[in-house]
Design a protein around this motif. Sequence first.
Motif, PDB file in Angstrom:
ATOM      1  N   GLY A 270       0.813  -1.214   0.000  1.00  0.00           N
ATOM      2  CA  GLY A 270       0.000   0.000   0.000  1.00  0.00           C
ATOM      3  C   GLY A 270       0.846   1.262   0.000  1.00  0.00           C
ATOM      4  O   GLY A 270       0.550   2.217  -0.732  1.00  0.00           O
ATOM      5  N   ARG A 271       1.896   1.275   0.793  1.00  0.00           N
ATOM      6  CA  ARG A 271       2.784   2.446   0.813  1.00  0.00           C
ATOM      7  C   ARG A 271       3.452   2.650  -0.542  1.00  0.00           C
ATOM      8  O   ARG A 271       3.610   3.783  -1.007  1.00  0.00           O
ATOM      9  CB  ARG A 271       3.845   2.287   1.910  1.00  0.00           C
ATOM     10  CG  ARG A 271       3.314   2.434   3.325  1.00  0.00           C
ATOM     11  CD  ARG A 271       4.449   2.638   4.322  1.00  0.00           C
ATOM     12  NE  ARG A 271       5.367   1.511   4.361  1.00  0.00           N
ATOM     13  CZ  ARG A 271       5.220   0.451   5.126  1.00  0.00           C
ATOM     14  NH1 ARG A 271       4.163   0.355   5.929  1.00  0.00           N
ATOM     15  NH2 ARG A 271       6.102  -0.533   5.114  1.00  0.00           N
ATOM     16  N   GLU A 272       3.853   1.553  -1.189  1.00  0.00           N
ATOM     17  CA  GLU A 272       4.488   1.675  -2.500  1.00  0.00           C
ATOM     18  C   GLU A 272       3.502   2.172  -3.550  1.00  0.00           C
ATOM     19  O   GLU A 272       3.885   2.893  -4.482  1.00  0.00           O
ATOM     20  CB  GLU A 272       5.083   0.323  -2.920  1.00  0.00           C
ATOM     21  CG  GLU A 272       6.288  -0.101  -2.090  1.00  0.00           C
ATOM     22  CD  GLU A 272       7.390   0.950  -2.135  1.00  0.00           C
ATOM     23  OE1 GLU A 272       7.872   1.261  -3.243  1.00  0.00           O
ATOM     24  OE2 GLU A 272       7.761   1.462  -1.057  1.00  0.00           O
ATOM     25  N   ILE A 273       2.230   1.786  -3.422  1.00  0.00           N
ATOM     26  CA  ILE A 273       1.215   2.320  -4.340  1.00  0.00           C
ATOM     27  C   ILE A 273       1.107   3.831  -4.173  1.00  0.00           C
ATOM     28  O   ILE A 273       1.025   4.577  -5.163  1.00  0.00           O
ATOM     29  CB  ILE A 273      -0.146   1.636  -4.088  1.00  0.00           C
ATOM     30  CG1 ILE A 273      -0.089   0.164  -4.492  1.00  0.00           C
ATOM     31  CG2 ILE A 273      -1.259   2.344  -4.874  1.00  0.00           C
ATOM     32  CD1 ILE A 273      -1.322  -0.633  -4.087  1.00  0.00           C
ATOM     33  N   ASP A 274       1.113   4.308  -2.933  1.00  0.00           N
ATOM     34  CA  ASP A 274       1.069   5.750  -2.682  1.00  0.00           C
ATOM     35  C   ASP A 274       2.298   6.450  -3.246  1.00  0.00           C
ATOM     36  O   ASP A 274       2.209   7.561  -3.772  1.00  0.00           O
ATOM     37  CB  ASP A 274       0.984   6.026  -1.172  1.00  0.00           C
ATOM     38  CG  ASP A 274      -0.365   5.642  -0.582  1.00  0.00           C
ATOM     39  OD1 ASP A 274      -1.352   5.561  -1.346  1.00  0.00           O
ATOM     40  OD2 ASP A 274      -0.435   5.406   0.634  1.00  0.00           O
ATOM     41  N   ARG A 275       3.459   5.803  -3.137  1.00  0.00           N
ATOM     42  CA  ARG A 275       4.715   6.422  -3.585  1.00  0.00           C
ATOM     43  C   ARG A 275       4.905   6.354  -5.095  1.00  0.00           C
ATOM     44  O   ARG A 275       5.280   7.346  -5.727  1.00  0.00           O
ATOM     45  CB  ARG A 275       5.911   5.736  -2.908  1.00  0.00           C
ATOM     46  CG  ARG A 275       6.056   6.036  -1.424  1.00  0.00           C
ATOM     47  CD  ARG A 275       7.264   5.300  -0.873  1.00  0.00           C
ATOM     48  NE  ARG A 275       8.482   5.603  -1.629  1.00  0.00           N
ATOM     49  CZ  ARG A 275       9.583   4.858  -1.633  1.00  0.00           C
ATOM     50  NH1 ARG A 275       9.612   3.731  -0.921  1.00  0.00           N
ATOM     51  NH2 ARG A 275      10.642   5.207  -2.328  1.00  0.00           N
ATOM     52  N   ARG A 276       4.679   5.192  -5.674  1.00  0.00           N
ATOM     53  CA  ARG A 276       5.041   4.959  -7.074  1.00  0.00           C
ATOM     54  C   ARG A 276       3.863   5.025  -8.037  1.00  0.00           C
ATOM     55  O   ARG A 276       4.063   5.098  -9.245  1.00  0.00           O
ATOM     56  CB  ARG A 276       5.737   3.599  -7.212  1.00  0.00           C
ATOM     57  CG  ARG A 276       6.953   3.466  -6.312  1.00  0.00           C
ATOM     58  CD  ARG A 276       7.636   2.121  -6.482  1.00  0.00           C
ATOM     59  NE  ARG A 276       8.682   1.936  -5.501  1.00  0.00           N
ATOM     60  CZ  ARG A 276       9.929   2.427  -5.622  1.00  0.00           C
ATOM     61  NH1 ARG A 276      10.248   3.141  -6.697  1.00  0.00           N
ATOM     62  NH2 ARG A 276      10.830   2.224  -4.677  1.00  0.00           N
ATOM     63  N   GLY A 277       2.664   4.977  -7.511  1.00  0.00           N
ATOM     64  CA  GLY A 277       1.488   5.071  -8.360  1.00  0.00           C
ATOM     65  C   GLY A 277       0.975   3.710  -8.807  1.00  0.00           C
ATOM     66  O   GLY A 277       1.676   2.698  -8.767  1.00  0.00           O
TER      67      GLY A 277
END
Length: 376
Positions: free
Chosen positions: A81-88
């Motif tokens: 989830g954090r990577e989705i927020d960061r990388r799209g």
Amino acid sequence: MPHNTARIQKQTLVTQLPFFYGWVILAVGTLGVIMTSPGQTYAVSIFIEHFIQDLGVSRSLVSTLYAAGTLVGSFALPFVGREIDRRGTRVMVVVIAGIFGLACIYMGFVRGALTLALGFVAIRMFGQGSLSLVSQNAINQWWVQRRGTILGLSGLFVSLLGLGAFPALINWLIPQIGWRLTYPLLGALLLLVMAPLGFLFLRDRPELYGLEPDGRRKSGGGVEDAPPSAPDENWTRGEALRTPTFWIVTGGVATSAMMGTGLFFHMVSIFADNGLSADVAASVYLPIAATTAIVNLGSGALVDRIPLRFALSVALVLLAAALWGAQYLATVPLAFLYGVTLGASTGLYRSVAGVAWANYFGRQHLGSISGTATTI
């Protein structure tokens, strides 16, 4: 701001279509949720008897390994989830779909309890967990005022083409090519279809392209195809975790997921205990899917207008009725009534789970918040 302007100039596909690009996001995001099917319980359940027979493991061991795989796989979701927020969503859907495809190919080569356990971890982590997370987040980013209705429409196709079609497809493929080739074939679909489509068509938040959610342009003339969206109230994950709302809704959604997973996972054996065949069990997926689709579509529009707690409460009552009725499936009509009840609960649960975190906590940290909730 110059960076955003450059992106707007380059992304002509987004800004020059004659309709709101959110509809493209809806289509690709919905396909992403459908393609989680090889890691979903309703599809895995069709393989269970083959795992037991060919690998020489007991039903209880397979069930334990599946539970452990689901648990271990879920621990990665806050990070995802954090990577989705960061990388799209665009970058992450390619990575996730690619790894999930390889995991499905791996499932065709399992040889015992240990390799099966590793396979369960992978397909639950990247399929049921991560691909579902990134696909739903993509849709949530582009729709706000119409979110419930749009996710209800998405749920209609997910129910019909995922829950409805995939078990029947797998049940047909296994006698034709064997279960060891069926899983890699599903993996190939992820690698050759889902990953490329995600790369080509998924985009991050509409504000990056001069658009607002729901189809209203930030500037420019002409007729706007949606009313202005209310501004998001964006919470961080830490702030969300300190609210009673997060834990109450998560508790209800988690209960639905836990009980529903048990019923779907043991569908064939539940029917066998009641004297009904595996073919009847597979056929009951059709009324489950149809009811889920209808209820998902109708309740999706309702959750835009009524408090989510009402829809979640009704979903839990229907699930309790399905759990009670599972021991009384003496005839095919009762089995189909059971499927309708379970489908109605599933449809309501999906409507609530699809919109809850974005509705309550906004879109800016949606990946981190929904990833934590999904782990629970």
